[in-house]
Scaffold this motif. Structure first.
Motif, PDB file in Angstrom:
ATOM      1  N   GLY A 179       0.785  -1.229   0.000  1.00  6.87           N
ATOM      2  CA  GLY A 179       0.000   0.000   0.000  1.00  6.87           C
ATOM      3  C   GLY A 179       0.815   1.274   0.000  1.00  6.87           C
ATOM      4  N   ALA A 180       2.163   1.133  -0.116  1.00  3.44           N
ATOM      5  CA  ALA A 180       2.994   2.342  -0.095  1.00  3.44           C
ATOM      6  C   ALA A 180       2.892   3.085  -1.422  1.00  3.44           C
ATOM      7  CB  ALA A 180       4.445   1.978   0.180  1.00  3.44           C
ATOM      8  N   ASP A 181       3.119   4.406  -1.363  1.00  2.00           N
ATOM      9  CA  ASP A 181       3.149   5.237  -2.564  1.00  2.00           C
ATOM     10  C   ASP A 181       4.228   4.693  -3.512  1.00  2.00           C
ATOM     11  OD1 ASP A 181       3.561   7.205  -4.458  1.00  2.00           O
ATOM     12  OD2 ASP A 181       3.378   8.868  -3.029  1.00  2.00           O
ATOM     13  N   PRO A 182       3.853   4.241  -4.723  1.00  2.00           N
ATOM     14  CA  PRO A 182       4.826   3.618  -5.643  1.00  2.00           C
ATOM     15  C   PRO A 182       5.998   4.541  -5.995  1.00  2.00           C
ATOM     16  CG  PRO A 182       2.589   3.272  -6.413  1.00  2.00           C
ATOM     17  CD  PRO A 182       2.493   4.255  -5.299  1.00  2.00           C
ATOM     18  N   SER A 183       5.816   5.860  -5.882  1.00  2.00           N
ATOM     19  CA  SER A 183       6.902   6.774  -6.245  1.00  2.00           C
ATOM     20  C   SER A 183       7.930   6.917  -5.130  1.00  2.00           C
ATOM     21  CB  SER A 183       6.326   8.143  -6.601  1.00  2.00           C
ATOM     22  OG  SER A 183       5.766   8.740  -5.446  1.00  2.00           O
ATOM     23  N   LEU A 184       7.646   6.350  -3.948  1.00  2.94           N
ATOM     24  CA  LEU A 184       8.551   6.550  -2.807  1.00  2.94           C
ATOM     25  C   LEU A 184       9.397   5.319  -2.486  1.00  2.94           C
ATOM     26  CD1 LEU A 184       6.281   8.517  -0.275  1.00  2.94           C
ATOM     27  CD2 LEU A 184       7.864   9.431  -1.974  1.00  2.94           C
ATOM     28  N   VAL A 185       9.098   4.171  -3.116  1.00  6.93           N
ATOM     29  CA  VAL A 185       9.820   2.948  -2.751  1.00  6.93           C
ATOM     30  C   VAL A 185      10.939   2.664  -3.754  1.00  6.93           C
ATOM     31  CG1 VAL A 185       7.879   1.931  -1.508  1.00  6.93           C
ATOM     32  CG2 VAL A 185       8.155   1.500  -3.974  1.00  6.93           C
ATOM     33  N   ALA A 186      11.835   1.711  -3.365  1.00  6.72           N
ATOM     34  CA  ALA A 186      12.986   1.371  -4.207  1.00  6.72           C
ATOM     35  C   ALA A 186      12.527   0.826  -5.556  1.00  6.72           C
ATOM     36  CB  ALA A 186      13.851   0.343  -3.485  1.00  6.72           C
ATOM     37  N   SER A 187      13.378   1.011  -6.594  1.00  7.70           N
ATOM     38  CA  SER A 187      12.993   0.653  -7.964  1.00  7.70           C
ATOM     39  C   SER A 187      12.752  -0.845  -8.146  1.00  7.70           C
ATOM     40  CB  SER A 187      14.073   1.126  -8.940  1.00  7.70           C
ATOM     41  OG  SER A 187      15.321   0.617  -8.532  1.00  7.70           O
ATOM     42  N   PHE A 188      13.331  -1.687  -7.265  1.00  5.98           N
ATOM     43  CA  PHE A 188      13.126  -3.139  -7.419  1.00  5.98           C
ATOM     44  C   PHE A 188      11.793  -3.605  -6.859  1.00  5.98           C
ATOM     45  CE2 PHE A 188      15.798  -2.471  -3.595  1.00  5.98           C
ATOM     46  CZ  PHE A 188      14.932  -2.959  -2.629  1.00  5.98           C
ATOM     47  N   CYS A 189      11.017  -2.716  -6.202  1.00  2.00           N
ATOM     48  CA  CYS A 189       9.726  -3.118  -5.645  1.00  2.00           C
ATOM     49  C   CYS A 189       8.725  -3.340  -6.789  1.00  2.00           C
ATOM     50  CB  CYS A 189       9.197  -2.049  -4.695  1.00  2.00           C
ATOM     51  SG  CYS A 189      10.173  -1.871  -3.194  1.00  2.00           S
ATOM     52  N   PRO A 190       7.880  -4.377  -6.665  1.00  2.00           N
ATOM     53  CA  PRO A 190       6.899  -4.667  -7.727  1.00  2.00           C
ATOM     54  C   PRO A 190       5.996  -3.473  -8.043  1.00  2.00           C
ATOM     55  CG  PRO A 190       6.866  -6.383  -6.047  1.00  2.00           C
ATOM     56  CD  PRO A 190       7.786  -5.320  -5.549  1.00  2.00           C
ATOM     57  N   VAL A 191       5.686  -2.658  -7.011  1.00  2.00           N
ATOM     58  CA  VAL A 191       4.751  -1.537  -7.236  1.00  2.00           C
ATOM     59  C   VAL A 191       5.456  -0.267  -7.704  1.00  2.00           C
ATOM     60  CG1 VAL A 191       3.018  -2.338  -5.584  1.00  2.00           C
ATOM     61  CG2 VAL A 191       4.902  -0.861  -4.808  1.00  2.00           C
ATOM     62  N   ALA A 192       6.815  -0.284  -7.712  1.00  2.00           N
ATOM     63  CA  ALA A 192       7.543   0.959  -7.984  1.00  2.00           C
ATOM     64  C   ALA A 192       7.274   1.498  -9.379  1.00  2.00           C
ATOM     65  CB  ALA A 192       9.043   0.719  -7.818  1.00  2.00           C
ATOM     66  N   ASN A 193       7.274   2.804  -9.480  1.00  2.00           N
ATOM     67  CA  ASN A 193       7.213   3.417 -10.812  1.00  2.00           C
ATOM     68  C   ASN A 193       8.153   4.606 -10.887  1.00  2.00           C
ATOM     69  OD1 ASN A 193       5.938   5.578  -9.578  1.00  2.00           O
ATOM     70  ND2 ASN A 193       3.885   5.010 -10.271  1.00  2.00           N
TER      71      ASN A 193
END
Lengths: 148, 143
Positions: free
Chosen positions: A134-148
């Motif tokens: 549920g984290a903001d995809p723009s704030l997590v590391a690039s390897f996270c599935p939700v990252a953008n």
């Protein structure tokens, strides 16, 4: 009350058991050498490489703490530095807090802060999720599935 | 055996103002050994209190990405950026002077050279800070 002993009273032989003060003295030097390496490495990677402090955010820490190498590095830093610092502060308390009550309160506060922060820090390092649900995809590391 | 040199009272120093007195250099107080000790204590206390705060702010990664980014963002403003030069300066001094203390304790010539070792510490501190401070301040002020 301090009693002044008669002149030429033989020196009291030390009680048997572990000489904690000696091991504390050795710990300051042993941990000190390791901390020079660990902290210089920590500062080099976090403040000198790339954009330095401007690059540090949740994704940066997430990237570092998903690597077992930095997990071990940061755990060693946490334990060695906090115990080194608290033991150093204990030396100052013994030097300057001459009232028995003040001395005791300060040393208990040091022990309490050290134990709480070591437990907290260790739990954070080993229960940390770099890709929280549920984290903001723009704030997590690039390897996270939700990252953008 | 010569008389103990560390016990002379201030008023008993030979009254030589210009030339270094015979006592100078035999007293611990006021010389390199004292100042390295004073600086080691002050930098140690400063680093300890920063460490307490630093563990707590890093613990916010376990709360939410927003909470961590909000707090780490305050470390990136210019005033804190200058403070970080002071923090790193304190750490670098404490590190090099700590190694000096170990040499004084364990190296057979450490006590004889403690004074010169203090200037080695200062020299290494200057070199390290020249490598760090400009680069860090550029990061803080230009990005």
């Amino acid at each position: 009350m301090t009693t002044i002993q008669a002149p030429r009273t033989p020196a009291v032989t030390r009680r048997r058991g572990v000489n904690w003060e000696k091991w504390g003295w050795i710990y300051m030097r042993a941990s000190g050498v390791l901390l020079v390496v660990l902290i210089f490495g920590h500062l080099f990677v976090n403040l000198w490489v790339g954009d330095g402090i401007k690059a540090i955010d949740f994704a940066f820490v997430g990237g570092k703490l998903s690597d077992p190498f930095w997990k071990v590095w940061d755990t060693l830093l946490l334990w060695l530095a906090l115990i080194h610092g608290a033991n150093g502060m204990r030396t100052l308390v013994n030097d300057y807090a001459t009232k028995r009550l003040t001395n005791g309160i300060l040393k208990w506060a040091l022990l309490l802060a050290t134990v709480i922060l070591i437990v907290l820090g260790t739990l954070v390092i080993y229960t940390f999720d770099p890709c929280p649900a549920g984290a903001d995809p723009s704030l997590v590391a690039s390897f996270c599935p939700v990252a953008n | 055996m010569s008389a103990p040199t560390g016990t002379l009272a201030e008023g008993h120093r030979p009254a030589q103002k210009k030339k270094k007195s015979a006592v100078a250099g035999t007293l611990y107080r006021g010389n390199e050994g004292m100042w390295s000790w004073v600086l080691h204590r002050i930098t140690g206390v400063a680093i300890f209190f920063f460490l307490l705060v630093h563990i707590l702010d890093t613990a916010l990664i376990r709360v939410t990405p927003e909470a961590y980014n909000a707090v780490i963002g305050t470390y990136q403003n210019p005033i804190m950026g200058i403070g970080e030069v002071g923090l790193v300066g304190a750490i670098v001094f404490h590190a090099f002077n700590g190694l000096r203390i170990i040499l004084v304790d364990y190296w057979s010539k450490g006590t004889a050279y403690q004074k010169y070792l203090f200037y080695v510490v200062i020299g290494l501190w200057v070199v390290t800070m020249l490598a760090f401070a400009p680069r860090h301040l550029i990061n803080v002020f230009s990005h």
